[in-house]
Design an enzyme around this catalytic site. Structure first.
Site, short mmCIF file in Angstrom:
data_model
loop_
_atom_site.label_atom_id
_atom_site.label_comp_id
_atom_site.label_asym_id
_atom_site.label_seq_id
_atom_site.Cartn_x
_atom_site.Cartn_y
_atom_site.Cartn_z
N PRO A 89 0.41 -1.47 0.09
CA PRO A 89 0.30 -0.04 0.84
C PRO A 89 1.31 1.19 -0.03
O PRO A 89 1.81 1.37 0.44
CB PRO A 89 -0.53 -0.27 1.32
N PHE A 158 -1.25 -7.95 -14.41
CA PHE A 158 -2.07 -7.32 -15.08
C PHE A 158 -2.61 -8.08 -15.43
O PHE A 158 -4.09 -7.20 -15.95
CB PHE A 158 -1.47 -7.46 -16.47
N GLU A 161 -9.38 -7.03 -12.10
CA GLU A 161 -10.46 -7.63 -10.93
C GLU A 161 -11.57 -7.69 -11.61
O GLU A 161 -11.64 -6.85 -12.40
CB GLU A 161 -10.41 -6.81 -9.28
N LYS A 216 4.60 -2.68 -15.57
CA LYS A 216 3.50 -2.07 -15.09
C LYS A 216 3.28 -1.23 -13.48
O LYS A 216 2.28 -0.74 -14.02
CB LYS A 216 3.60 -3.41 -13.45
N ALA A 221 -0.35 3.54 -15.20
CA ALA A 221 -0.16 4.97 -15.11
C ALA A 221 -1.01 5.24 -16.83
O ALA A 221 -1.20 6.50 -16.72
CB ALA A 221 1.06 5.75 -15.07
N CYS A 272 -4.79 -0.18 -7.08
CA CYS A 272 -3.73 0.31 -7.51
C CYS A 272 -3.84 1.24 -7.98
O CYS A 272 -2.89 1.86 -8.24
CB CYS A 272 -3.73 -1.47 -8.67
N1 LIG Z 1 -5.52 -6.45 -6.60
C1 LIG Z 1 -5.01 -6.23 -8.13
O1 LIG Z 1 -5.90 -5.82 -9.42
C2 LIG Z 1 -3.86 -5.90 -8.52
C3 LIG Z 1 -3.45 -6.47 -9.32
C4 LIG Z 1 -2.84 -6.30 -10.24
C5 LIG Z 1 -1.18 -6.73 -9.16
N2 LIG Z 1 -1.93 -6.08 -7.88
C6 LIG Z 1 -0.48 -6.01 -6.98
O2 LIG Z 1 -0.20 -7.01 -6.27
C7 LIG Z 1 -0.28 -6.85 -5.24
C8 LIG Z 1 -1.10 -7.58 -4.22
O3 LIG Z 1 -2.66 -6.81 -4.08
P1 LIG Z 1 -3.98 -7.52 -3.96
O4 LIG Z 1 -5.02 -7.45 -4.32
O5 LIG Z 1 -4.02 -9.21 -3.95
O6 LIG Z 1 -3.46 -7.52 -2.03
P2 LIG Z 1 -4.80 -7.70 -1.01
O7 LIG Z 1 -4.54 -6.95 0.01
O8 LIG Z 1 -5.47 -9.08 -1.64
O9 LIG Z 1 -3.36 -9.06 -0.63
C9 LIG Z 1 -1.88 -9.19 0.26
C10 LIG Z 1 -2.65 -10.15 0.91
O10 LIG Z 1 -1.23 -10.32 1.54
C11 LIG Z 1 -1.15 -10.58 3.04
N3 LIG Z 1 0.35 -11.01 3.04
C12 LIG Z 1 0.70 -9.60 4.26
N4 LIG Z 1 1.64 -9.46 4.84
C13 LIG Z 1 2.21 -10.84 4.71
C14 LIG Z 1 2.90 -11.60 5.10
N5 LIG Z 1 4.44 -11.30 5.65
N6 LIG Z 1 3.44 -12.52 5.60
C15 LIG Z 1 2.11 -13.71 4.68
N7 LIG Z 1 0.49 -12.69 3.95
C16 LIG Z 1 0.94 -11.47 3.85
C17 LIG Z 1 -2.03 -9.98 3.41
O11 LIG Z 1 -3.39 -10.41 4.39
C18 LIG Z 1 -2.93 -9.94 1.80
O12 LIG Z 1 -4.46 -11.86 1.85
C19 LIG Z 1 -0.08 -5.64 -4.67
O13 LIG Z 1 1.52 -4.77 -4.81
C20 LIG Z 1 -1.28 -4.98 -6.10
O14 LIG Z 1 -0.61 -3.74 -6.18
C21 LIG Z 1 -2.43 -6.19 -7.64
#
Ligand SMILES: NC(=O)c1ccc[n+]([C@@H]2O[C@H](COP(=O)([O-])OP(=O)(O)OC[C@H]3O[C@@H](n4cnc5c(N)ncnc54)[C@H](O)[C@@H]3O)[C@@H](O)[C@H]2O)c1
Length: 457
Positions: A89, A158, A161, A216, A221, A272
């Site tokens: 975050p 990429f 959701e 990414k 952006a 994101c």
């Molecule tokens: N959500 C999207 O559409 C999307 C798309 C592409 C990239 N991303 C990127 O992917 C990453 C994850 O995004 P997300 O949406 O899945 O986040 P999320 O918050 O849904 O999931 C992250 C998970 O990581 C867990 N976590 C945190 N610290 C931890 C640790 N030390 N050990 C084990 N688990 C731990 C959290 O409990 C959480 O469940 C981010 O960097 C985001 O920018 C997200």
């Protein structure tokens, strides 16, 4: 056979690993998280997130070669390849607060991997990270006295959701970045081999580490910039009687521009876009590229303006006051087909309307639980109602804030009859038939189009 581990069972970790497990039955895939509730949900019939097609795949492969667990240390020890998809975050404190990525979860994970490893491993950056994070990761992992060497590979995600499974099954491309050394290239190949189980090789792009990390941030952006650009044009349409839908169609048919991401809206949301652009802005400032930073920051500023301006238009249209008026918000998810409400413009609209002392009723087919959590500080002032017909009962106005297709198919004749007259509808996603609504009797306010009202001008 390889033991694949994913640390972080969120919106990215869960769906991506489910699809990998489905296409790689020869590998074992474990997904771990510190959040026990989330893991219990992944092990149950009530998955922690809603994504079309996700449940079917999870039910197909769970307990065959896909497993969910909270035993992080044990699974690190047993793994060959570790995808890290923990959250990254925006930092809320100290240096870079409000812009830089908070990498504390990331770094903790790196240290935990090191502590629990007794064999070399490939560590894959799945989370979105500032460019050159892999360097820090390598330094933490490889400054050990165990004689272990870790290869760090970047494989940003990429998927979008709402279409995560479709995007994973049939992505435009997969990106894998690594070091040019022979072990770096072997690590890249190991990740390429996973995706090559179901994708043609030409769709898997390989680059150096830094290009992959930066691509990414740049992709997000550019996508967000398209939304802010069409929203900016929508404002000009409203002043000039141009219609933003017609303008978007006219520019989107240019093959150099393409038709996607040209729908005017109340603004972009999701976990994101904002965080990744602010991260990019911070990086530019870090490298003293101030003009470049200002350029990208404007995309976020435009989006903030978009949300504030939407509410301001509602208040102005409703005779400059919404105090005490019931307003039904249709949609609180940040986009259709997801239960995710993170950074949803609907939350900002809700809060601004509460400031104006409106009575807010929120209706959404999948996202009400998340909205209740997001709005827990003002929960007593908000009604959460799954049925849009009940939400609109005795309302003065409706605002469409998520483009759920079902909102376009409601019986607006019946809804209009149950509302307080004169009725207002604010289409923050331009998904409704405005002409028809006007004929029914609504005063209709869309984005980037002249309003259709029953008041003398
Ligand atoms: N959500 C999207 O559409 C999307 C798309 C592409 C990239 N991303 C990127 O992917 C990453 C994850 O995004 P997300 O949406 O899945 O986040 P999320 O918050 O849904 O999931 C992250 C998970 O990581 C867990 N976590 C945190 N610290 C931890 C640790 N030390 N050990 C084990 N688990 C731990 C959290 O409990 C959480 O469940 C981010 O960097 C985001 O920018 C997200």
């Amino acid at each position: 056979m390889a033991n694949i581990l994913c640390i972080g069972a969120g919106y990215v970790g869960g769906p991506t690993m489910a699809v990998i497990a489905k296409h790689c039955p020869q590998h074992r895939v474990d997904v771990v998280d510190i959040n026990e509730e989330k893991i219990a949900a992944w092990q149950s019939d009530q998955l922690p997130i809603y994504e079309p097609g996700l449940k079917e795949i999870v039910l197909e492969v769970r307990d065959k070669n896909l497993f969910f667990s909270t035993e992080i240390d044990r699974h690190i020890a047993e793994s060959d390849i570790i995808f890290v998809s923990v959250n990254t975050p925006t930092k809320t404190f100290g240096q870079g607060a409000g812009k830089a990525a908070d990498l504390q979860y990331w770094e903790k994970t790196a240290r935990q991997i090191l502590e629990n490893s007794s064999s070399p491993k490939i560590v894959v950056e799945k989370s979105t990270l500032p460019v050159r994070t892999a360097e820090a990761m390598e330094r933490i992992l490889n400054s050990n006295d165990k004689g272990l060497f870790f290869d760090v590979v970047s494989n940003p995600e990429f998927l979008a959701e709402g279409s995560a499974i479709r995007d994973m099954e049939n992505p435009d491309r997969v990106l894998v970045g690594g070091r040019e050394s022979s072990s770096g290239q072997e690590a890249v190949q190991a990740i390429v081999d996973i995706y090559a189980q179901w994708l043609p090789r030409e769709r898997i792009i390989t680059t150096n580490l830094w290009s992959s990390e930066l691509s990414k941030l740049a992709a997000n952006a550019f996508l967000a910039q398209r939304i802010s650009s069409i929203n900016a044009i929508a404002h000009l349409c409203e002043k000039t009687e141009a219609d933003v839908t017609e303008v978007a169609h006219a520019i989107g048919t240019d093959s150099r521009l393409g038709p996607h991401f040209l729908r005017a809206s109340v603004g972009f949301g999701g976990s994101c876009f904002k965080k990744d652009i602010l991260n990019l802005v911070y990086l530019c400032e870090y490298y003293s590229l101030y003009e470049v930073a200002t350029y990208w920051e404007q995309v976020v500023k435009m989006n903030e303006y978009q949300k504030a301006n939407f509410v301001s238009k509602m208040v102005t249209a409703m005779f400059n006051s919404v105090a005490g008026k019931r307003i039904a918000l249709f949609g609180v998810a940040f986009k259709a087909n997801t239960s995710d409400t993170r950074e949803s413009p609907a939350l900002a609209v809700c809060r601004a309307l509460l400031e104006e002392r409106a009575q807010v009723v929120i209706s959404d087919p999948y996202a009400l639980d998340n909205a209740r959590t997001d709005l827990s500080d003002v929960a007593e002032q908000v009604i959460f109602e799954p049925d849009p017909y009940v939400a609109a009962q005795d309302a003065h106005a409706i605002a469409i804030l998520t483009e759920w297709p079902q909102f376009a198919e409601l019986d607006y004749q019946a809804i209009h009859a149950a509302m307080i007259q004169p009725t207002f509808i604010f289409d923050g996603r331009n998904i409704l038939d405005h002409k028809k609504l006007h004929q029914i009797g609504f005063n209709v306010y869309a984005l980037g189009k002249p309003p259709r009202t029953h008041f003398p001008s």
